[in-house]
Motif scaffolding. Structure first.
Motif, PDB file in Angstrom:
ATOM      1  N   ASP A 119       0.865  -1.179   0.000  1.00 28.62           N
ATOM      2  CA  ASP A 119       0.000   0.000   0.000  1.00 28.62           C
ATOM      3  C   ASP A 119       0.903   1.231   0.000  1.00 28.62           C
ATOM      4  O   ASP A 119       1.188   1.842   1.030  1.00 28.62           O
ATOM      5  CB  ASP A 119      -0.866  -0.062   1.263  1.00 28.62           C
ATOM      6  CG  ASP A 119      -1.972   0.980   1.277  1.00 28.62           C
ATOM      7  OD1 ASP A 119      -2.041   1.792   0.325  1.00 28.62           O
ATOM      8  OD2 ASP A 119      -2.758   0.989   2.247  1.00 28.62           O
ATOM      9  N   ALA A 120       1.357   1.600  -1.203  1.00 28.67           N
ATOM     10  CA  ALA A 120       2.435   2.590  -1.342  1.00 28.67           C
ATOM     11  C   ALA A 120       2.090   3.948  -0.720  1.00 28.67           C
ATOM     12  O   ALA A 120       2.895   4.509   0.030  1.00 28.67           O
ATOM     13  CB  ALA A 120       2.778   2.758  -2.823  1.00 28.67           C
ATOM     14  N   HIS A 121       0.910   4.461  -1.001  1.00 31.31           N
ATOM     15  CA  HIS A 121       0.569   5.794  -0.496  1.00 31.31           C
ATOM     16  C   HIS A 121       0.507   5.809   1.029  1.00 31.31           C
ATOM     17  O   HIS A 121       0.889   6.785   1.661  1.00 31.31           O
ATOM     18  CB  HIS A 121      -0.755   6.275  -1.082  1.00 31.31           C
ATOM     19  CG  HIS A 121      -0.671   6.571  -2.553  1.00 31.31           C
ATOM     20  ND1 HIS A 121      -1.586   7.330  -3.217  1.00 31.31           N
ATOM     21  CD2 HIS A 121       0.234   6.213  -3.489  1.00 31.31           C
ATOM     22  CE1 HIS A 121      -1.263   7.422  -4.505  1.00 31.31           C
ATOM     23  NE2 HIS A 121      -0.164   6.732  -4.686  1.00 31.31           N
ATOM     24  N   ALA A 122       0.007   4.726   1.605  1.00 33.60           N
ATOM     25  CA  ALA A 122      -0.058   4.659   3.065  1.00 33.60           C
ATOM     26  C   ALA A 122       1.345   4.719   3.667  1.00 33.60           C
ATOM     27  O   ALA A 122       1.531   5.150   4.802  1.00 33.60           O
ATOM     28  CB  ALA A 122      -0.768   3.382   3.512  1.00 33.60           C
ATOM     29  N   MET A 123       2.333   4.296   2.894  1.00 41.63           N
ATOM     30  CA  MET A 123       3.720   4.334   3.352  1.00 41.63           C
ATOM     31  C   MET A 123       4.403   5.647   2.950  1.00 41.63           C
ATOM     32  O   MET A 123       5.627   5.755   2.994  1.00 41.63           O
ATOM     33  CB  MET A 123       4.501   3.158   2.762  1.00 41.63           C
ATOM     34  CG  MET A 123       4.155   1.821   3.377  1.00 41.63           C
ATOM     35  SD  MET A 123       4.811   1.638   5.062  1.00 41.63           S
ATOM     36  CE  MET A 123       3.369   2.033   6.038  1.00 41.63           C
ATOM     37  N   GLY A 124       3.625   6.615   2.502  1.00 42.65           N
ATOM     38  CA  GLY A 124       4.185   7.941   2.265  1.00 42.65           C
ATOM     39  C   GLY A 124       4.501   8.256   0.805  1.00 42.65           C
ATOM     40  O   GLY A 124       4.899   9.376   0.492  1.00 42.65           O
ATOM     41  N   GLN A 125       4.337   7.287  -0.089  1.00 43.50           N
ATOM     42  CA  GLN A 125       4.594   7.598  -1.508  1.00 43.50           C
ATOM     43  C   GLN A 125       3.569   8.622  -1.998  1.00 43.50           C
ATOM     44  O   GLN A 125       2.396   8.530  -1.675  1.00 43.50           O
ATOM     45  CB  GLN A 125       4.526   6.314  -2.334  1.00 43.50           C
ATOM     46  CG  GLN A 125       4.906   6.509  -3.799  1.00 43.50           C
ATOM     47  CD  GLN A 125       4.789   5.207  -4.586  1.00 43.50           C
ATOM     48  OE1 GLN A 125       5.321   4.165  -4.180  1.00 43.50           O
ATOM     49  NE2 GLN A 125       4.078   5.256  -5.696  1.00 43.50           N
ATOM     50  N   ARG A 126       4.054   9.611  -2.780  1.00 49.09           N
ATOM     51  CA  ARG A 126       3.158  10.670  -3.262  1.00 49.09           C
ATOM     52  C   ARG A 126       2.529  10.248  -4.596  1.00 49.09           C
ATOM     53  O   ARG A 126       3.182   9.616  -5.418  1.00 49.09           O
ATOM     54  CB  ARG A 126       3.940  11.973  -3.478  1.00 49.09           C
ATOM     55  CG  ARG A 126       4.883  12.353  -2.346  1.00 49.09           C
ATOM     56  CD  ARG A 126       4.267  13.318  -1.385  1.00 49.09           C
ATOM     57  NE  ARG A 126       3.704  14.458  -2.124  1.00 49.09           N
ATOM     58  CZ  ARG A 126       2.811  15.298  -1.607  1.00 49.09           C
ATOM     59  NH1 ARG A 126       2.369  15.096  -0.386  1.00 49.09           N
ATOM     60  NH2 ARG A 126       2.368  16.322  -2.284  1.00 49.09           N
ATOM     61  N   PRO A 127       1.287  10.621  -4.800  1.00 49.30           N
ATOM     62  CA  PRO A 127       0.651  10.295  -6.085  1.00 49.30           C
ATOM     63  C   PRO A 127       1.364  10.992  -7.243  1.00 49.30           C
ATOM     64  O   PRO A 127       1.991  12.041  -7.044  1.00 49.30           O
ATOM     65  CB  PRO A 127      -0.761  10.870  -5.947  1.00 49.30           C
ATOM     66  CG  PRO A 127      -0.947  11.239  -4.518  1.00 49.30           C
ATOM     67  CD  PRO A 127       0.401  11.389  -3.906  1.00 49.30           C
ATOM     68  N   ILE A 128       1.229  10.444  -8.422  1.00 45.70           N
ATOM     69  CA  ILE A 128       1.743  11.074  -9.638  1.00 45.70           C
ATOM     70  C   ILE A 128       0.865  12.298  -9.942  1.00 45.70           C
ATOM     71  O   ILE A 128      -0.357  12.156 -10.104  1.00 45.70           O
ATOM     72  CB  ILE A 128       1.693  10.066 -10.815  1.00 45.70           C
ATOM     73  CG1 ILE A 128       2.565   8.833 -10.517  1.00 45.70           C
ATOM     74  CG2 ILE A 128       2.077  10.734 -12.136  1.00 45.70           C
ATOM     75  CD1 ILE A 128       4.051   9.061 -10.506  1.00 45.70           C
ATOM     76  N   LEU A 151       8.247  -0.991   1.009  1.00 49.71           N
ATOM     77  CA  LEU A 151       7.669   0.317   0.705  1.00 49.71           C
ATOM     78  C   LEU A 151       7.998   1.450   1.677  1.00 49.71           C
ATOM     79  O   LEU A 151       7.943   2.622   1.280  1.00 49.71           O
ATOM     80  CB  LEU A 151       6.150   0.191   0.575  1.00 49.71           C
ATOM     81  CG  LEU A 151       5.664  -0.577  -0.660  1.00 49.71           C
ATOM     82  CD1 LEU A 151       4.152  -0.775  -0.575  1.00 49.71           C
ATOM     83  CD2 LEU A 151       6.006   0.166  -1.944  1.00 49.71           C
ATOM     84  N   PRO A 152       8.316   1.171   2.958  1.00 51.99           N
ATOM     85  CA  PRO A 152       8.559   2.325   3.837  1.00 51.99           C
ATOM     86  C   PRO A 152       9.676   3.208   3.273  1.00 51.99           C
ATOM     87  O   PRO A 152      10.569   2.706   2.577  1.00 51.99           O
ATOM     88  CB  PRO A 152       8.985   1.676   5.165  1.00 51.99           C
ATOM     89  CG  PRO A 152       8.380   0.311   5.137  1.00 51.99           C
ATOM     90  CD  PRO A 152       8.417  -0.106   3.688  1.00 51.99           C
ATOM     91  N   PRO A 153       9.636   4.508   3.556  1.00 52.76           N
ATOM     92  CA  PRO A 153      10.702   5.399   3.101  1.00 52.76           C
ATOM     93  C   PRO A 153      12.060   4.868   3.576  1.00 52.76           C
ATOM     94  O   PRO A 153      12.141   4.251   4.652  1.00 52.76           O
ATOM     95  CB  PRO A 153      10.383   6.722   3.801  1.00 52.76           C
ATOM     96  CG  PRO A 153       8.970   6.621   4.245  1.00 52.76           C
ATOM     97  CD  PRO A 153       8.626   5.187   4.368  1.00 52.76           C
TER      98      PRO A 153
END
Lengths: 514, 514
Positions: A88-97, A489-491
Motif C-alpha cells: 500500500d504505497a501511499h499509506a507508506m508515504g509515496q506521493r501520487p503522480i 515500501l517504507p521510506p
C-alpha cells in the motif's frame, strides 16, 4: 408445543419436522426453547468459512488495536506501528503522480477545465475521457466491459509493450482492481463435482487472493512449489509432479502464475515463461498471468516479459490455441493507486460463447468504478515527450522506481547479515520473503498455543517492536520452513530503522528460545 | 494414437482414460481429433450460464449497435436512441451536485485546498476524509469495512433519519455500489444441498440483480407476486403462499424487499413494513431491505419508512431478534452518481461470529473504491444550514427531486391515455412498469420466433422509434401479463416526446397485429 408465539402454532409442527434447519437453543432462564438466528456459523456458506486472507488477518487486526492503544496513551516499547504487511504505497508515504491526479480532478469537477493552473495535456486527457462517458459525466454507469476509449488505450499500450503484437480492445475488460478480474475468470472456470471438480494450480508461496477465491468458489487448490534455493524459480518438473498428483482427485484446468512474484519477488526468465506456456499447451490448461508488478523490476539482468508476448513469439501453434487471461492494475508499479480499484484483464483465445457469458456476468455488477477506469487510462496513456507534463511525470515515475530498486537491495543486504535469516534477491515486485530459522523451543511453544510458528514469531515482533509483517504460513511454504513477507515500501530511512529493529528482535528471539 | 503432438504421446493414454474432461472434436478436414478449448460453454460454471440480467441484455446491446449505425450514417426513422432502460441519471443529462464534485476533486488533488475558488465547507469535508486515509491519500487502501470516519457519518445519518434510533458504526460496511453488499449477504446465506438448499424470497416483478445473484450462487429463487391491482402492494397472504410452496423443495431463509420499488415504483406503507417484519420474525427469515431509492418518494401521502426504524419501533421482541441487512447507494436519489460505485449496508442482529466471517470475506477484495466511499460520506453528511454551500446544495437537490416528481406524474398520465396501456402511479423510485395489452397475433408471432412477447414488442419499438426499454419478462410478471420498465429520467421535454412516440407506436402495433 413450541411455546414461541401464538401466531406460530399453526405451522409449528412442520417447523420442527424438518422444514427449518437453523439453530434452536434454550433461553437464558432455561425455560422456553427459543428460535436462534437464521444465520449462524453453523448454517452459513461453508465455502466462505474456509476463506483465509492473511494479508489482512489477525496480525493486522492486532496492529490496528495497538495503534488505538498508542493513541489512548498506553505505553509501548515503540512509538508507532510500521505496517509492512501490505503493498500500500501511499499509506507508506509515496506521493501520487501529479498528472494522474490532475486529470482525475478535472474529470470529477469539469469546471476546472477553465483553470489555467492545469496543463493542457491533462485537460485533453480529461476531455477525451469525459466524451466517452454517458452525459459527459464519470458519475454515469459505463459499459460493463469498461469505457470504450479506455479499452482502446489499454490495447494500444499492450501492443506497444509487446513489440507490436496486436491487441484487440474487444478482448479487454476493465475491472475493479486486478482481484476482481482474477475472481471472475476463476468463477467461469469452476465446474464439476468431486473428482471432476475444477483444480487450480497456484504457486506456493502464493498471494492469498488465490487460495481465498478457490475456497470461496469451492474449486480445488493444487499447490506447486517454487524453488527457494534457485531464487524462487519455477521448475517444470515440479509443475508436472503437482499436476499428476492432482489428477488423482480433481480436474486440473487452470495454471496461475504471478510474475513478478508476490510474495517472493522473483522475475521469471523468458525461457521459463516459454516452458510454462508449452506445459500449459501440452496439458490443456487455461493460463492466468498476474502481471500487476510489470513495472517493478529492479535486479540487473532481469526484465519483464509478458505471457502474451512470449505466447505470440512462440508461433501460431501456440498463439492460436493457448487460452490466456492476463491482469494488470492501478495499485502497484510506480503509481500505487490502490484506493481507486482500477484494473484490466486481457483474454486471449477465449471461446466466443464463453466471452459472451463473461460479458453477461460482469454486466450484473453494472460497471467497474469510473474514476478507477479513468486512472487506468492514464497509466496506459501517460504523458509523451513533447507534452507539457512529460518531464514532471518522468521525474516522479523514475524517483519512485529507483527508490524501490534501492530499497529492494538494502532489504536483501541487511536481512542477510542476520544469522538465521536468509533472503533471496528482491528482483521485482514490492516484497521480500526471507526464510527464518526458528529455535525448536519457539516452535514447540507456538504449537502448544495452536499457532503457526511464524505467526507466533510475527506476533511477538509486533508486540515488542511495532513492526507488522505477515507470517509465511499465510502464503504457504514447504513443510518445516518458516518465512515472513515484508514490503519494501517504507521510506528509506524508516526501512533502515525497521530492518535494524528486526535484526535486533531476531537475535533476541533466537537467544530467548535457544 | 491421439495424433495431437509428439510431446503428448507419453501421457496420451491417461488423457483419454478419463483424466481430461474437456472437449474433443474433429478438425475441419475430419482427419485428426484435436483438443479444443479448456473453457467452453459446455465445461464452464453452470450457474453462471443461468445468470440473466435484462437491464443490460440483448435489447441494450441492439441499442448500442443502432447508435453505431446512426453514427456511420445509416438511415433510421429516428435521429437518436433514447435509453430509458437503466436508472442512469447523469447519462440522461442530470448534472452532478456541485458540492459533492468539489469535495471529491479536493480529495483527489489536494493542491486545490489552497484555491480560493473552493468553499470552506468543501475543504473541511475533504481534509477530514483525507485525514482518515492512509498517508492522507485516497490512493491508499482503506480498511476493508470502509473508512472509519465515513462509517461513523453513515451511522449518524441513519440515526437522524430514523428519529434517534441508535446506529453502530461497527454494523456499517461500505460497499462497491449496493449490488456488492446484496451479493455478499446472499453469499453468506447460501448453504445446503437439494431440499436443504437456501431459498431466497424475491418480489415479482424484481430487480434482476437478485435473480442473477441467486442463480450464480446456486441458491433457490422463491417468487412472491406483488399485487398490480393494488398499486404493486405486498400482501402477506401471498408471502405465506409462496413460502409454504417453497418449503416443499428448499430451505427458505431470506426475504428480500425493494422499497421504494424497482421496477414497480410503489412506496410501502408503514403498516405493510410492520406486517413484513412480523412475518419474517414468525417464519424465521433473514430480511434484506434494498432502500437505495429512499429519497425518491413523489406521491402525496407516501413517505419512506426504513425497515430499521419500523423494526425498532415494534419493540425489543422484534428489534432484538430479527436479522436485517439494509442497503443504500450513491447511484440513485438526487445524486445519481452511479459511476463512483459507492454504497453501504447496515447489518442488524447479525451473529457476531458471522460478522467476523463477513469482515474476513470482504477483506479478500481489499476495499471498496475510496472515491465512492468519500462520495457516500458526502451524501450522509451534506451541507448544513449556515455552511457556505448549503443554499446551492439545497437548490440543486430540490430541483432534481421536484423534476422527478413532475416526470413521475407526467409518465403515469400520458401512458394511461393510451388504450391498451395501464400504468400504476409512480409513487417513488425512478421507473414506471406499465402493463401492456398485446394482440393475440403479436403474441403468436413472438412465440414462433422464440421471443417473449414483450421482448418482441420492445425490440420493434427500438427499431422503429429508437426508444430503448426493458421488457417486463426481464423482471418477472404474472403468466400471461406483459409489461415494460421505463425510467422517468429523460429531461421533461424529451420524456414528453418519448411518451408520445410510445403512444403512437403502441397504437400502430395494436392495429398491425389485430
Amino acid at each position: 408445543y413450541c411455546g414461541y408465539t401464538d401466531s406460530l402454532s399453526d405451522n409449528c409442527c412442520n417447523w420442527f419436522l424438518g422444514h427449518w434447519l437453523g439453530h434452536v437453543w434454550m433461553s437464558e432462564n432455561g425455560a422456553l426453547p427459543l428460535r436462534g438466528k437464521v444465520l449462524t456459523v453453523d448454517t452459513m456458506n461453508a465455502n466462505v468459512k474456509k476463506v483465509d486472507y492473511a494479508v489482512r488477518g489477525p496480525i493486522v487486526q492486532r496492529a490496528v488495536q495497538i495503534e488505538k492503544e498508542l493513541k489512548e496513551g498506553v505505553k509501548k516499547p515503540f512509538e508507532e506501528v510500521i505496517k509492512a504487511n501490505i503493498g500500500d504505497a501511499h499509506a507508506m508515504g509515496q506521493r501520487p503522480i501529479t498528472f494522474f491526479r490532475q486529470v482525475i480532478a478535472l474529470c470529477t469537477y469539469p469546471q476546472l477545465l477553465d483553470d489555467n493552473k492545469f496543463p493542457e495535456d491533462a485537460k485533453n486527457r480529461a476531455r477525451r475521457i469525459l466524451q466517452s462517458c454517458g452525459g459527459n459525466s464519470i458519475g454515469a454507469y459505463t459499459t460493463s466491459q469498461g469505457i470504450d476509449c479506455v479499452r482502446h488505450d489499454v490495447a494500444s499500450y499492450i501492443q506497444r509493450r509487446d513489440g507490436g503484437i496486436p491487441s484487440d480492445p474487444d478482448n479487454i475488460y476493465l475491472t475493479t482492481g486486478a482481484s476482481d478480474g482474477i475472481v471472475t475468470i476463476l468463477k467461469l472456470l469452476t465446474a464439476g463435482e468431486g473428482r471432476t471438480r475444477t483444480g487450480v494450480m497456484i504457486s506456493i508461496p502464493q498471494y492469498p487472493l488465490y487460495s481465498a477465491s478457490i475456497a470461496e468458489l469451492g474449486a480445488v487448490q493444487i499447490n506447486y512449489y517454487l524453488n527457494e534455493e534457485k531464487c524462487w524459480s519455477l521448475d517444470i518438473s515440479e509443475l508436472q509432479r503437482s499436476l499428476h498428483a492432482a489428477r488423482e482427485h480433481c480436474n486440473p484446468r487452470v495454471l496461475c502464475i504471478i510474475n513478478p512474484g508476490n510474495p517472493t519477488g522473483q522475475v521469471q526468465s523468458r525461457q521459463c515463461i516459454e516452458d510454462v506456456i508449452r506445459f500449459a499447451a501440452k496439458e490443456n490448461l487455461f493460463l492466468m498471468a498476474d502481471e500487476v508488478y510489470q513495472d517493478n523490476v529492479y535486479a540487473e539482468g532481469c526484465e519483464f516479459h509478458s505471457f502474451k508476448k512470449v505466447l505470440f513469439e512462440m508461433g501460431p501453434e501456440y498463439s492460436s490455441k493457448v487460452e490466456l487471461a492476463s491482469f494488470h492494475s492501478t495499485s502497484k508499479c510506480y503509481m500505487g493507486e490502490c484506493g481507486f480499484r482500477g484494473g484490466y484483464m486481457e483474454v486471449i483465445n477465449m471461446d466466443p460463447e464463453v466471452k459472451a457469458q463473461l460479458t453477461k456476468l460482469v454486466s450484473v455488477r453494472l460497471c467497474p468504478p469510473a474514476p478507477g477506469q479513468a486512472l487506468m487510462d492514464l497509466v496506459v496513456n501517460s504523458p509523451q515527450p513533447g507534452e507539457p507534463s512529460y518531464q514532471t511525470f518522468m521525474k516522479e515515475r523514475t524517483a519512485v522506481l529507483s527508490a524501490l530498486a534501492e530499497k529492494a537491495k538494502l532489504t536483501e543486504e541487511i536481512l542477510n547479515t542476520v544469522p538465521g535469516i536468509s533472503c533471496n534477491p528482491v528482483q521485482g515486485a514490492m516484497y521480500s520473503f526471507p526464510r527464518i530459522t526458528l529455535p525448536e523451543r519457539a516452535i514447540n511453544e507456538a504449537k502448544a498455543k495452536g499457532q503457526a510458528p511464524d505467526m507466533f514469531y510475527c506476533m511477538k515482533l509486533l508486540e515488542e517492536s511495532g513492526i507488522c509483517l505477515v507470517p509465511g504460513s499465510g502464503f504457504g511454504q514447504r513443510e518445516g520452513t518458516y518465512h515472513f513477507r515484508m514490503t519494501i515500501l517504507p521510506p528509506t530511512d524508516k526501512l533502515k530503522i525497521m530492518l535494524n529493529k528486526l535484526k535486533e528482535f531476531h537475535q533476541k528471539f533466537t537467544q530467548q528460545y535457544s
